[in-house]
Design a protein around this motif. Structure first.
Motif, mmCIF file in Angstrom:
data_model
loop_
_atom_site.group_PDB
_atom_site.id
_atom_site.type_symbol
_atom_site.label_atom_id
_atom_site.label_comp_id
_atom_site.label_asym_id
_atom_site.label_seq_id
_atom_site.Cartn_x
_atom_site.Cartn_y
_atom_site.Cartn_z
ATOM 1 N N UNK A 58 -60.536 95.257 -67.142
ATOM 2 C CA UNK A 58 -60.345 95.561 -68.555
ATOM 3 C C UNK A 58 -59.194 94.747 -69.152
ATOM 4 N N UNK A 59 -58.065 94.689 -68.461
ATOM 5 C CA UNK A 59 -56.874 94.048 -69.015
ATOM 6 C C UNK A 59 -56.640 92.640 -68.477
ATOM 7 N N UNK A 60 -56.889 92.431 -67.166
ATOM 8 C CA UNK A 60 -56.594 91.147 -66.544
ATOM 9 C C UNK A 60 -57.623 90.067 -66.816
ATOM 10 N N UNK A 61 -58.900 90.358 -66.531
ATOM 11 C CA UNK A 61 -59.959 89.371 -66.719
ATOM 12 C C UNK A 61 -60.062 88.955 -68.183
ATOM 13 N N UNK A 62 -60.022 89.942 -69.079
ATOM 14 C CA UNK A 62 -60.171 89.636 -70.509
ATOM 15 C C UNK A 62 -59.058 88.709 -70.989
ATOM 16 N N UNK A 63 -57.827 88.941 -70.502
ATOM 17 C CA UNK A 63 -56.706 88.080 -70.891
ATOM 18 C C UNK A 63 -56.876 86.675 -70.325
ATOM 19 N N UNK A 64 -57.293 86.588 -69.048
ATOM 20 C CA UNK A 64 -57.509 85.272 -68.429
ATOM 21 C C UNK A 64 -58.625 84.500 -69.131
ATOM 22 N N UNK A 65 -59.623 85.214 -69.635
ATOM 23 C CA UNK A 65 -60.758 84.569 -70.295
ATOM 24 C C UNK A 65 -60.323 83.845 -71.566
ATOM 25 N N UNK A 66 -59.534 84.507 -72.411
ATOM 26 C CA UNK A 66 -59.123 83.853 -73.659
ATOM 27 C C UNK A 66 -58.058 82.791 -73.416
ATOM 28 N N UNK A 67 -57.476 82.782 -72.221
ATOM 29 C CA UNK A 67 -56.515 81.741 -71.879
ATOM 30 C C UNK A 67 -57.180 80.480 -71.345
ATOM 31 N N UNK A 68 -58.335 80.631 -70.670
ATOM 32 C CA UNK A 68 -58.951 79.453 -70.057
ATOM 33 C C UNK A 68 -60.449 79.486 -69.911
ATOM 34 N N UNK A 69 -61.108 80.465 -70.488
ATOM 35 C CA UNK A 69 -62.565 80.524 -70.428
ATOM 36 C C UNK A 69 -63.102 81.009 -69.090
#
Length: 498
Positions: A58-69
């Protein structure tokens, strides 16, 4: 905000009540560790899904996604989901038919007590980071919903004690029951939030355009050896490193039969991969809804993007739904990851030091160990405060990837594998991983990939350079004969005393 906090506490108390009721049905150590090996397919699916869908999703993957796809999240959810699929296809049925209490029991039956202890220690250590990530997220939730009135550290303590309370009484049965409820809350809650976020962002089509503009859908790395190696290493960290884990094993063994164990893992894995895109979509919406706030949080604490969106731009009922879903995700993972290492310690380490435990004594040992391990995790989480949740989870799986994977795979599928090969695999894998981790070598070649390659070399070289143990005949129906048949090889099985 006081009302929101009150509802969060009420939800915690509700799941606690369910877990305590389940605990009233626990009578034996097998009930506590494996839910009596009685769970139907729907509960195996929900508990595998819920265990994987934690704070990092919920918090980690979503943040990593907007940082690098997508390239930035190959490890989880892609690698993590494929782990469950592989377990269902190649491991679940074989392990289920062996009627073992823990994954460590496999190492003892196949290679002897020494390998059992080494692999169990690696598995137990790997949980420290994973559970700490969930504890950290619990602290974050209480801090956010109380508008800072409850510190992150205090929130960690409150949330952890709430989870411990029902796990220590109900074990795997309580986890299965609460996971079933929490998965329903999670799926419905995040789906509603996704629809609302999409509307606030101007429609899903605008979100997709944003993702394409930022190249968030780019999955594969640049065609350079360095980038390809680190991409591959990230992919296999959870894809393979999660396979020799006690939490997955407990879900496999808790099924009512081998077919249910296999199907539950596969369906749970595919369901996890599909639904993991929902938090990514919501955070992508946040970039359009609150561009300035998102930009600032990306530079300071990306994990707070989603909570900030919910608290500042959505109505109260959406806040209740979101934090209910978030708590469901965190608690389901935290409960599983607290029980698993505690079970492994008692069954594969403590019972070697104190043989001859009665079932009642073993059940008591499970609960005491659970409380002690929870205390250790809480301290570790407070010390590691500030470390990104995604990174804490990633590091955890590297330990089992280099230290326990090869003995498991070769033990199941290679008749020639020996105890010496397993020991060489563990030692070479762990030492190589540590060397690359703490030296500049890790900047040029991924530490976990170096470790698993050396573990494979150690396994094959060690086995081929030593003689397989001579097989001793056992009378029909003898436990050793049954284990030999289950493994499909002619080496003698080792007792706990060897």
């Amino acid at each position: 905000m006081t009302t929101l906090l009150g509802l969060v506490v009420l939800y915690l108390l509700g799941t606690l009540a369910i877990g305590l009721y389940a605990g009233s049905r626990v009578k034996t150590a097998t009930d506590f560790a494996l839910a009596g090996r009685s769970l139907p397919l729907v509960m195996i699916v929900t508990t595998t899904f819920a265990t994987w869908f934690g704070a990092e999703t919920v918090l980690g993957i979503s943040a990593k996604f907007v940082q690098g796809g997508l390239n930035n999240v190959v490890e989880d959810p892609f690698g993590a989901s494929m782990c469950l699929v592989f377990v269902g296809l190649f491991f679940a049925a074989k392990l289920y038919r062996m009627t073992l209490m823990t994954i460590g029991d496999f190492y003892r039956k196949r290679y002897g007590k020494t390998v059992e202890i080494f692999c169990s220690i690696a598995i137990i250590c790997s949980y420290l980071g994973w559970v700490a990530a969930q504890v950290t997220a619990l602290g974050l939730v209480f801090n956010v919903v109380s508008a800072g009135a409850i510190s992150t550290d205090t929130g960690m303590v409150i949330g952890t004690l709430a989870v411990l309370a029902y796990v220590i009484f109900g074990g795997m049965l309580a986890i299965a029951w609460t996971d079933f409820i929490q998965m329903i809350v999670l799926v419905i809650g995040l789906s509603i939030i996704a629809v609302m976020a999409g509307n606030l962002a101007g429609g899903a089509d605008k979100v997709l355009v944003l993702a394409q503009t930022n190249e968030w859908f780019k999955f594969f790395p640049e065609p350079k050896l360095h980038d390809a190696l680190f991409f591959f290493a990230a992919a296999i960290t959870m894809m393979l490193g999660s396979i020799p884990q006690q939490d997955i094993f407990q879900r496999v063994m808790a099924a009512k039969d081998a077919k249910t164990a296999s199907r539950g893992a596969i369906i749970g894995g595919l369901g996890y991969l599909a639904f993991a895109f929902v938090p990514m979509f919501i955070v992508a919406c946040a970039v359009l809804i609150m561009p300035d706030e998102t930009k600032a949080l990306l530079a300071t604490d990306p994990q707070k993007i989603l909570p900030t969106l919910i608290l500042n731009h959505m109505p109260f009922f959406a806040q209740v739904i979101f934090f209910g879903a978030l708590l469901s995700a965190i608690k389901s993972t935290a409960s599983a990851t607290l029980l698993a290492p505690s079970t492994s310690f008692v069954e594969n380490i403590y019972k070697n030091m104190r043989p001859g435990l009665t079932d009642k004594q073993e059940l008591f040992a499970f609960r005491v160990t659970l409380a002690i391990f929870t205390g250790c995790v809480l301290v570790y989480a407070i010390i590691m405060k500030g470390t990104p949740i995604y990174e804490m989870v990633s590091m955890a799986y590297q330990i089992t990837l280099v230290g326990a994977l090869m003995p498991l795979v070769c033990g199941l599928y290679w008749k020639r594998a020996t105890r010496q090969g397993a020991l060489a695999s563990i030692v070479l894998g762990m030492i190589t991983w540590l060397i690359f981790l703490v030296t500049p070598l890790g900047a040029d070649f991924p530490a976990q990939l170096a470790g698993v390659l050396m573990a494979a070399i150690g396994m094959f070289a060690g086995s081929l350079l030593t003689e397989p143990h001579a097989h001793h005949a056992h009378p029909a129906g003898h436990p050793e004969a049954n284990h030999a048949k289950a493994f499909g090889h002619h080496e003698s099985m080792h007792s706990r005393a060897d």
